[in-house]
Design a protein around this motif. Structure first.
Motif, PDB file in Angstrom:
ATOM      1  N   GLU A 271       0.900  -2.779  72.067  1.00  0.00           N
ATOM      2  CA  GLU A 271       1.175  -3.960  72.488  1.00  0.00           C
ATOM      3  C   GLU A 271       0.913  -4.213  74.175  1.00  0.00           C
ATOM      4  OE1 GLU A 271       3.625  -6.104  69.053  1.00  0.00           O
ATOM      5  OE2 GLU A 271       4.678  -5.370  70.836  1.00  0.00           O
ATOM      6  N   ARG A 272       1.418  -3.165  74.845  1.00  0.00           N
ATOM      7  CA  ARG A 272       1.386  -3.082  76.318  1.00  0.00           C
ATOM      8  C   ARG A 272       0.087  -2.844  76.668  1.00  0.00           C
ATOM      9  NH1 ARG A 272       6.280   0.133  78.342  1.00  0.00           N
ATOM     10  NH2 ARG A 272       6.009  -0.220  80.452  1.00  0.00           N
ATOM     11  N   VAL A 273      -0.841  -1.772  76.096  1.00  0.00           N
ATOM     12  CA  VAL A 273      -2.054  -1.418  76.163  1.00  0.00           C
ATOM     13  C   VAL A 273      -2.828  -2.558  75.919  1.00  0.00           C
ATOM     14  CG1 VAL A 273      -4.078  -0.063  75.490  1.00  0.00           C
ATOM     15  CG2 VAL A 273      -1.956   1.022  75.704  1.00  0.00           C
ATOM     16  N   ILE A 274      -2.766  -3.392  75.011  1.00  0.00           N
ATOM     17  CA  ILE A 274      -3.492  -4.603  74.736  1.00  0.00           C
ATOM     18  C   ILE A 274      -3.215  -5.773  75.667  1.00  0.00           C
ATOM     19  CG2 ILE A 274      -3.876  -6.418  73.221  1.00  0.00           C
ATOM     20  CD1 ILE A 274      -3.126  -4.465  70.952  1.00  0.00           C
ATOM     21  N   ARG A 275      -2.109  -5.772  76.207  1.00  0.00           N
ATOM     22  CA  ARG A 275      -1.701  -7.029  77.427  1.00  0.00           C
ATOM     23  C   ARG A 275      -2.288  -6.582  78.386  1.00  0.00           C
ATOM     24  NH1 ARG A 275       3.600  -6.430  76.723  1.00  0.00           N
ATOM     25  NH2 ARG A 275       3.506  -7.560  74.682  1.00  0.00           N
ATOM     26  N   THR A 276      -2.249  -5.257  78.954  1.00  0.00           N
ATOM     27  CA  THR A 276      -2.461  -5.091  80.327  1.00  0.00           C
ATOM     28  C   THR A 276      -3.882  -4.334  80.848  1.00  0.00           C
ATOM     29  OG1 THR A 276      -1.424  -3.004  80.220  1.00  0.00           O
ATOM     30  CG2 THR A 276      -0.209  -4.958  81.019  1.00  0.00           C
TER      31      THR A 276
ATOM     32  N   ALA B 255      -6.310   7.554  70.965  1.00  0.00           N
ATOM     33  CA  ALA B 255      -4.955   8.110  71.377  1.00  0.00           C
ATOM     34  C   ALA B 255      -4.122   8.655  70.239  1.00  0.00           C
ATOM     35  CB  ALA B 255      -4.359   6.924  72.079  1.00  0.00           C
ATOM     36  N   THR B 256      -3.523   9.690  70.462  1.00  0.00           N
ATOM     37  CA  THR B 256      -2.943  10.403  69.361  1.00  0.00           C
ATOM     38  C   THR B 256      -1.618  11.030  70.079  1.00  0.00           C
ATOM     39  OG1 THR B 256      -2.673  12.083  67.787  1.00  0.00           O
ATOM     40  CG2 THR B 256      -3.997  12.505  69.757  1.00  0.00           C
ATOM     41  N   ASP B 257      -0.497  10.605  69.041  1.00  0.00           N
ATOM     42  CA  ASP B 257       0.850  11.151  69.429  1.00  0.00           C
ATOM     43  C   ASP B 257       1.089  12.390  68.211  1.00  0.00           C
ATOM     44  OD1 ASP B 257       1.688   9.841  67.360  1.00  0.00           O
ATOM     45  OD2 ASP B 257       3.212   8.548  68.399  1.00  0.00           O
ATOM     46  N   PHE B 258       0.098  12.727  67.616  1.00  0.00           N
ATOM     47  CA  PHE B 258       0.100  13.800  66.286  1.00  0.00           C
ATOM     48  C   PHE B 258       0.928  13.405  65.302  1.00  0.00           C
ATOM     49  CE2 PHE B 258      -0.041  16.708  70.344  1.00  0.00           C
ATOM     50  CZ  PHE B 258      -1.504  16.658  70.402  1.00  0.00           C
TER      51      PHE B 258
ATOM     52  N   GLY C 157      -0.275   6.141  80.623  1.00  0.00           N
ATOM     53  CA  GLY C 157      -1.278   7.311  80.506  1.00  0.00           C
ATOM     54  C   GLY C 157      -2.527   6.888  79.477  1.00  0.00           C
ATOM     55  N   ILE C 158      -2.370   6.210  78.407  1.00  0.00           N
ATOM     56  CA  ILE C 158      -3.594   5.826  77.577  1.00  0.00           C
ATOM     57  C   ILE C 158      -4.581   4.989  78.523  1.00  0.00           C
ATOM     58  CG2 ILE C 158      -4.175   4.414  75.696  1.00  0.00           C
ATOM     59  CD1 ILE C 158      -1.766   5.071  74.364  1.00  0.00           C
ATOM     60  N   LEU C 159      -3.880   4.128  79.378  1.00  0.00           N
ATOM     61  CA  LEU C 159      -5.009   3.167  80.236  1.00  0.00           C
ATOM     62  C   LEU C 159      -5.649   4.002  81.104  1.00  0.00           C
ATOM     63  CD1 LEU C 159      -2.625   0.059  81.153  1.00  0.00           C
ATOM     64  CD2 LEU C 159      -4.412   0.371  79.421  1.00  0.00           C
ATOM     65  N   ARG C 160      -4.824   4.923  81.787  1.00  0.00           N
ATOM     66  CA  ARG C 160      -5.672   6.175  82.671  1.00  0.00           C
ATOM     67  C   ARG C 160      -6.711   7.017  81.746  1.00  0.00           C
ATOM     68  NH1 ARG C 160      -2.356   9.852  84.599  1.00  0.00           N
ATOM     69  NH2 ARG C 160      -0.424   8.994  83.523  1.00  0.00           N
ATOM     70  N   ALA C 161      -6.562   7.362  80.758  1.00  0.00           N
ATOM     71  CA  ALA C 161      -7.183   7.991  79.721  1.00  0.00           C
ATOM     72  C   ALA C 161      -8.558   7.112  79.543  1.00  0.00           C
ATOM     73  CB  ALA C 161      -6.347   8.585  78.655  1.00  0.00           C
ATOM     74  N   GLY C 162      -8.236   6.100  79.139  1.00  0.00           N
ATOM     75  CA  GLY C 162      -9.286   4.992  78.891  1.00  0.00           C
ATOM     76  C   GLY C 162     -10.110   4.917  80.097  1.00  0.00           C
ATOM     77  N   ALA C 163      -9.729   4.783  81.148  1.00  0.00           N
ATOM     78  CA  ALA C 163     -10.460   4.731  82.552  1.00  0.00           C
ATOM     79  C   ALA C 163     -11.219   5.979  82.942  1.00  0.00           C
ATOM     80  CB  ALA C 163      -9.539   4.239  83.760  1.00  0.00           C
ATOM     81  N   SER C 164     -10.656   6.901  82.681  1.00  0.00           N
ATOM     82  CA  SER C 164     -11.247   8.407  82.890  1.00  0.00           C
ATOM     83  C   SER C 164     -12.216   8.510  81.819  1.00  0.00           C
ATOM     84  CB  SER C 164     -10.302   9.540  82.686  1.00  0.00           C
ATOM     85  OG  SER C 164     -10.984  10.790  82.564  1.00  0.00           O
ATOM     86  N   ALA C 165     -12.418   8.057  80.484  1.00  0.00           N
ATOM     87  CA  ALA C 165     -13.450   8.161  79.874  1.00  0.00           C
ATOM     88  C   ALA C 165     -14.298   6.910  79.749  1.00  0.00           C
ATOM     89  CB  ALA C 165     -13.045   8.133  78.283  1.00  0.00           C
ATOM     90  N   SER C 166     -14.207   6.013  80.381  1.00  0.00           N
ATOM     91  CA  SER C 166     -14.966   4.862  80.818  1.00  0.00           C
ATOM     92  C   SER C 166     -15.106   4.374  79.418  1.00  0.00           C
ATOM     93  CB  SER C 166     -16.367   5.206  81.363  1.00  0.00           C
ATOM     94  OG  SER C 166     -16.305   5.667  82.606  1.00  0.00           O
ATOM     95  N   ALA C 167     -14.156   4.072  78.731  1.00  0.00           N
ATOM     96  CA  ALA C 167     -14.196   3.712  77.084  1.00  0.00           C
ATOM     97  C   ALA C 167     -14.440   2.064  76.967  1.00  0.00           C
ATOM     98  CB  ALA C 167     -12.592   3.952  76.508  1.00  0.00           C
TER      99      ALA C 167
ATOM    100  N   ALA D 115     -21.654   7.609  69.114  1.00  0.00           N
ATOM    101  CA  ALA D 115     -20.798   7.179  70.374  1.00  0.00           C
ATOM    102  C   ALA D 115     -20.239   8.720  70.872  1.00  0.00           C
ATOM    103  CB  ALA D 115     -19.608   6.524  70.059  1.00  0.00           C
ATOM    104  N   GLU D 116     -19.723   8.617  71.975  1.00  0.00           N
ATOM    105  CA  GLU D 116     -18.945   9.747  72.796  1.00  0.00           C
ATOM    106  C   GLU D 116     -17.471   9.539  72.389  1.00  0.00           C
ATOM    107  OE1 GLU D 116     -19.521  10.039  76.988  1.00  0.00           O
ATOM    108  OE2 GLU D 116     -21.952   9.824  76.774  1.00  0.00           O
ATOM    109  N   LEU D 117     -16.801  10.571  71.829  1.00  0.00           N
ATOM    110  CA  LEU D 117     -15.376  10.418  71.478  1.00  0.00           C
ATOM    111  C   LEU D 117     -14.457  11.113  72.285  1.00  0.00           C
ATOM    112  CD1 LEU D 117     -13.393   9.344  69.642  1.00  0.00           C
ATOM    113  CD2 LEU D 117     -13.978  11.144  68.083  1.00  0.00           C
ATOM    114  N   THR D 118     -13.590  10.686  72.807  1.00  0.00           N
ATOM    115  CA  THR D 118     -12.510  11.376  73.611  1.00  0.00           C
ATOM    116  C   THR D 118     -11.056  11.315  72.920  1.00  0.00           C
ATOM    117  OG1 THR D 118     -13.422  10.974  75.921  1.00  0.00           O
ATOM    118  CG2 THR D 118     -11.171  11.412  75.682  1.00  0.00           C
ATOM    119  N   LEU D 119     -10.593  12.577  72.574  1.00  0.00           N
ATOM    120  CA  LEU D 119      -9.230  12.513  71.889  1.00  0.00           C
ATOM    121  C   LEU D 119      -8.152  12.887  73.099  1.00  0.00           C
ATOM    122  CD1 LEU D 119      -7.800  12.487  69.150  1.00  0.00           C
ATOM    123  CD2 LEU D 119      -8.481  14.679  68.987  1.00  0.00           C
ATOM    124  N   ALA D 120      -7.402  11.844  73.134  1.00  0.00           N
ATOM    125  CA  ALA D 120      -6.202  12.076  74.386  1.00  0.00           C
ATOM    126  C   ALA D 120      -4.888  11.977  73.610  1.00  0.00           C
ATOM    127  CB  ALA D 120      -6.582  10.810  75.158  1.00  0.00           C
TER     128      ALA D 120
END
Length: 285
Positions: A117-122, A6-9, A84-94, A29-34
């Motif tokens: 922290e929210r991504v990690i927690r949830t 995940a990047t915010d540039f 958005g990161i959680l949805r991107a992770g699900a989309s990529a089957s990360a 590995a397959e890599l997705t840049l979101a």
């Protein structure tokens, strides 16, 4: 294996992308840049920022040395950053989400926590928070173990993801000498108290050895073991200074009560306070 970076540039995100590229190359590995575009604005601006993000992602994929020769999928998502990161992770089957160290915003952090922290927690994904510069592959890892299944799961996940194992893995375990305070107030000598603490350390060391053996964690070249008296976070922080690992592997929840919550609130303190790269592993769901 599938990795989402995940990047915010920002500069901290660039470190995360570089580390993700290095890991993807090592693991095949397959890599997705979101990138997540804030959707709390006019739809025209959302569409404009989505197109601009797609352009920048393409430039990064073409220019970053760690991404050369890899198949990298660019992905832009509209929404709140953590969702958005959680949805991107699900989309990529990360299997792993890689993010840069969080930017502290004191009042907001107190109320809701940082994005990472929210991504990690949830989320259901192991999350690698990249704090340091990316100069070489990970060679050494340190893992806190509190004799719980959650800590076993964290170590196993780190090994499965290709983080160091064998003699490159160190285990840190904190124990409490429950009678030390009472002995001090009873006026017993320092020699007697030190002897008691030494006995408790030996007991904790033996318990840890039995636990590692029972869970097959000593099948990787007898990992170094650091067993110290004290509060879990302080013991972990001291071990990081002594061992100087490339990455710290820790679970996100743990036991509470007299055995201490090594993998619960301590994880948050570790994420907020230590500069080492940190792999945070959620419990199996």
């Amino acid at each position: 294996m599938r990795i989402l970076a995940a990047t915010d540039f920002s500069t901290r995100s660039q470190r995360a992308v570089r580390r993700a590229g290095m890991l993807a190359r090592e693991r095949g590995a397959e890599l997705t840049l979101a990138h997540v575009v804030d959707d709390d604005q006019h739809p025209y601006m959302v569409a404009l920022e989505m197109r601009e993000a797609e352009r920048i992602l393409g430039e990064q994929i073409g220019a970053m040395a760690e991404l050369q020769g890899l198949h990298v999928r660019p992905l832009t998502v509209a929404g709140d950053p953590f969702d958005g990161i959680l949805r991107a992770g699900a989309s990529a089957s990360a299997d792993l989400v890689v993010m840069g160290a969080h930017r502290k915003q004191l009042l907001r952090d107190i109320l809701v926590g940082t994005t990472i922290e929210r991504v990690i927690r949830t989320g259901p994904f192991p999350v690698l928070m990249v704090n340091g510069e990316v100069e070489q592959p990970y060679r050494t890892a340190l893992a806190p173990v509190d004799l719980s299944e959650l800590s076993v799961n964290a170590v196993r996940s780190g090994l499965a993801l290709g983080l160091p194992g064998g003699d490159r893995l160190a285990i840190v375990h904190a124990f409490t000498a429950l009678g030390k305070g009472q002995m001090f107030h009873a006026g017993l000598s320092a020699r007697v108290i030190d002897g008691y603490v030494a006995e408790e350390r030996m007991r904790a060391t033996n318990e840890l050895a039995a636990f590692l053996k029972a869970n097959g964690l000593d099948d990787h070249g007898q990992p170094v073991r650091v067993v110290e008296e004290g509060a879990p976070f302080e013991v972990i922080a001291t071990a990081v200074k002594q061992v100087k690992p490339d990455v710290l592997i820790i679970g996100t929840r743990g036991r509470s009560g007299i055995t201490k919550a090594l993998l619960g609130s301590v994880t948050e303190e570790v994420l907020q306070s230590l500069d080492v790269d940190i792999l945070a592993v959620p419990p199996i769901r």
